[in-house]
Write a protein that holds these residues in place. Structure first.
Motif, short mmCIF file in Angstrom:
data_model
loop_
_atom_site.label_atom_id
_atom_site.label_comp_id
_atom_site.label_asym_id
_atom_site.label_seq_id
_atom_site.Cartn_x
_atom_site.Cartn_y
_atom_site.Cartn_z
N ASP A 1 0.82 -1.21 0.00
CA ASP A 1 0.00 0.00 0.00
C ASP A 1 0.85 1.26 0.00
O ASP A 1 0.31 2.37 0.01
CB ASP A 1 -0.92 0.02 1.23
N GLY A 2 2.19 1.08 -0.01
CA GLY A 2 3.10 2.21 0.00
C GLY A 2 4.04 2.19 -1.19
O GLY A 2 3.62 2.24 -2.34
N ASP A 3 5.34 2.05 -0.90
CA ASP A 3 6.35 2.08 -1.97
C ASP A 3 6.26 0.87 -2.89
O ASP A 3 6.72 0.93 -4.04
CB ASP A 3 7.76 2.15 -1.35
N GLY A 4 5.69 -0.23 -2.42
CA GLY A 4 5.59 -1.42 -3.24
C GLY A 4 4.31 -1.50 -4.06
O GLY A 4 4.08 -2.50 -4.76
N PHE A 5 3.48 -0.44 -3.99
CA PHE A 5 2.17 -0.50 -4.62
C PHE A 5 2.25 -0.64 -6.13
O PHE A 5 1.49 -1.40 -6.74
CB PHE A 5 1.36 0.75 -4.25
N GLN A 6 3.17 0.08 -6.77
CA GLN A 6 3.27 0.04 -8.23
C GLN A 6 3.66 -1.34 -8.72
O GLN A 6 3.07 -1.88 -9.66
CB GLN A 6 4.30 1.08 -8.71
N LEU A 7 4.66 -1.95 -8.07
CA LEU A 7 5.10 -3.29 -8.47
C LEU A 7 4.03 -4.32 -8.16
O LEU A 7 3.77 -5.23 -8.96
CB LEU A 7 6.41 -3.64 -7.77
N TYR A 8 3.39 -4.20 -7.00
CA TYR A 8 2.31 -5.11 -6.64
C TYR A 8 1.16 -5.01 -7.65
O TYR A 8 0.60 -6.03 -8.07
CB TYR A 8 1.81 -4.78 -5.23
N SER A 9 0.83 -3.78 -8.07
CA SER A 9 -0.23 -3.57 -9.04
C SER A 9 0.14 -4.15 -10.40
O SER A 9 -0.72 -4.65 -11.13
CB SER A 9 -0.54 -2.08 -9.18
N SER A 10 1.44 -4.10 -10.74
CA SER A 10 1.90 -4.69 -11.99
C SER A 10 1.72 -6.21 -11.96
O SER A 10 1.24 -6.80 -12.93
CB SER A 10 3.38 -4.35 -12.22
N PHE A 11 2.07 -6.83 -10.84
CA PHE A 11 1.85 -8.28 -10.70
C PHE A 11 0.37 -8.61 -10.86
O PHE A 11 0.01 -9.59 -11.53
CB PHE A 11 2.32 -8.75 -9.33
N ARG A 12 -0.47 -7.79 -10.27
CA ARG A 12 -1.91 -8.03 -10.32
C ARG A 12 -2.43 -7.91 -11.75
O ARG A 12 -3.27 -8.70 -12.18
CB ARG A 12 -2.62 -7.02 -9.41
N ALA A 13 -1.91 -6.92 -12.49
CA ALA A 13 -2.33 -6.74 -13.88
C ALA A 13 -1.95 -7.95 -14.73
O ALA A 13 -2.73 -8.40 -15.57
CB ALA A 13 -1.69 -5.47 -14.46
N PHE A 14 -0.76 -8.49 -14.50
CA PHE A 14 -0.34 -9.68 -15.23
C PHE A 14 -1.22 -10.88 -14.87
O PHE A 14 -1.61 -11.65 -15.75
CB PHE A 14 1.13 -10.01 -14.90
N MET A 15 -1.51 -11.03 -13.60
CA MET A 15 -2.30 -12.18 -13.15
C MET A 15 -3.73 -12.13 -13.67
O MET A 15 -4.33 -13.17 -13.95
CB MET A 15 -2.29 -12.26 -11.63
N GLU A 16 -4.29 -10.93 -13.81
CA GLU A 16 -5.68 -10.80 -14.23
C GLU A 16 -5.85 -10.81 -15.75
O GLU A 16 -6.98 -10.83 -16.25
CB GLU A 16 -6.27 -9.49 -13.68
N SER A 17 -4.75 -10.79 -16.49
CA SER A 17 -4.84 -10.61 -17.94
C SER A 17 -5.36 -11.84 -18.67
O SER A 17 -6.10 -11.73 -19.65
CB SER A 17 -3.47 -10.22 -18.50
N GLY A 18 -4.94 -13.05 -18.24
CA GLY A 18 -5.33 -14.26 -18.95
C GLY A 18 -4.61 -14.38 -20.28
O GLY A 18 -3.61 -13.71 -20.55
N TRP A 19 -5.13 -15.22 -21.16
CA TRP A 19 -4.50 -15.45 -22.45
C TRP A 19 -4.74 -14.31 -23.43
O TRP A 19 -3.87 -13.96 -24.22
CB TRP A 19 -5.00 -16.76 -23.06
N PHE A 20 -5.93 -13.71 -23.37
CA PHE A 20 -6.30 -12.72 -24.38
C PHE A 20 -6.67 -11.37 -23.79
O PHE A 20 -7.20 -10.51 -24.49
CB PHE A 20 -7.47 -13.25 -25.22
N GLY A 21 -6.41 -11.16 -22.51
CA GLY A 21 -6.69 -9.86 -21.90
C GLY A 21 -8.14 -9.68 -21.55
O GLY A 21 -8.98 -10.55 -21.78
N ASN A 22 -8.45 -8.51 -21.00
CA ASN A 22 -9.82 -8.24 -20.60
C ASN A 22 -10.06 -6.74 -20.50
O ASN A 22 -9.15 -5.94 -20.37
CB ASN A 22 -10.13 -8.89 -19.24
N GLN A 23 -11.30 -6.36 -20.60
CA GLN A 23 -11.78 -5.00 -20.37
C GLN A 23 -11.07 -3.98 -21.25
O GLN A 23 -10.71 -2.90 -20.81
CB GLN A 23 -11.59 -4.61 -18.90
N ILE A 24 -10.87 -4.31 -22.51
CA ILE A 24 -10.20 -3.37 -23.41
C ILE A 24 -11.05 -2.10 -23.59
O ILE A 24 -12.23 -2.18 -23.89
CB ILE A 24 -9.92 -4.02 -24.78
N SER A 25 -10.40 -0.95 -23.39
CA SER A 25 -11.02 0.36 -23.64
C SER A 25 -12.26 0.61 -22.80
O SER A 25 -13.15 1.34 -23.20
CB SER A 25 -11.37 0.51 -25.13
N THR A 26 -12.35 0.04 -21.64
CA THR A 26 -13.47 0.35 -20.75
C THR A 26 -12.98 1.26 -19.64
O THR A 26 -11.80 1.37 -19.37
CB THR A 26 -14.06 -0.93 -20.11
#
Length: 207
Positions: free
Chosen positions: A65-90
């Motif tokens: 929730d502090g200095d590690g938030f950006q990297l943690y959020s990057s991990f989360r984005a990778f994990m939520e993406s799946g094979w073909f991504g999601n929520q494009i342009s929403t």
């Protein structure tokens, strides 16, 4: 002198690579790096923001929730993406990744286009780097060879560092991703550099 760890690493890597390409013995380069290791460790310990970035890199979940938030959020984005991504342009896309248009834009791209999109992008970058080096190595003029090699190295090192940062393989450096990260001056510099590279590798300059 400025607090720019990523730029320092990029320039140092380019200098060492060009020294190697100019025929300097690998053994002496390795010995020089080993002799500088104590100084590097001392700087990491003494320079506050270096030490903090190393700590965040080693365990981003300890301060997510502090200095590690950006990297943690990057991990989360990778994990939520799946094979073909999601929520494009929403409007809800990239909700977990702040400042997603800068050095973490790759995580945003993967969240939109998934692992398949990531492989396509990685293939394009790989083709650019391999093609650049394959042309430069055929240049028979020493200055042109080193200048062309420096341009390809600049782009490839930038891509590698950025890729390693957003996937947690390297501490956060602030290095942008060529062609994709926000910033007109960065894009202009890369395009001018590639224009010079094209000029160097024209048929009349290569064997």
């Amino acid at each position: 002198l400025e607090p720019a760890l990523g730029t320092t690493l990029q320039i140092t890597s380019m200098i060492l690579a060009l020294i190697f390409l100019n025929g300097f013995p690998v053994k002496k380069l390795v010995l020089g790096f080993l002799s500088a290791t104590p100084l590097i460790l001392f700087l990491i310990y003494r320079v506050g923001y270096w030490r903090k970035r190393i700590e965040v890199w080693l365990n981003p979940y300890s301060d997510k929730d502090g200095d590690g938030f950006q990297l943690y959020s990057s991990f989360r984005a990778f994990m939520e993406s799946g094979w073909f991504g999601n929520q494009i342009s929403t409007s809800h896309s990239h909700r977990s990744l702040p400042y997603n248009h800068t050095d973490f834009i790759l995580a945003t791209f993967v969240q939109d286009y998934g692992f398949v999109g990531f492989l396509v992008l990685l293939s394009l970058f790989t083709f650019l780097i391999v093609r650049g080096f394959s042309l430069v190595r055929r240049v028979n003029e020493p200055f042109g060879f080193l200048l062309g090699s420096g341009i390809v190295l600049m782009i490839s090192i930038q891509i590698i560092i950025n890729l390693f940062v957003v996937t947690g393989l390297f501490p956060i450096t602030g290095i942008s991703l060529p062609f994709m990260s926000y910033g007109g001056s960065s894009l202009l510099t890369v395009m001018i550099s590639l224009g010079i590279l094209i000029n160097i590798t024209k048929k009349e300059h290569i064997t």
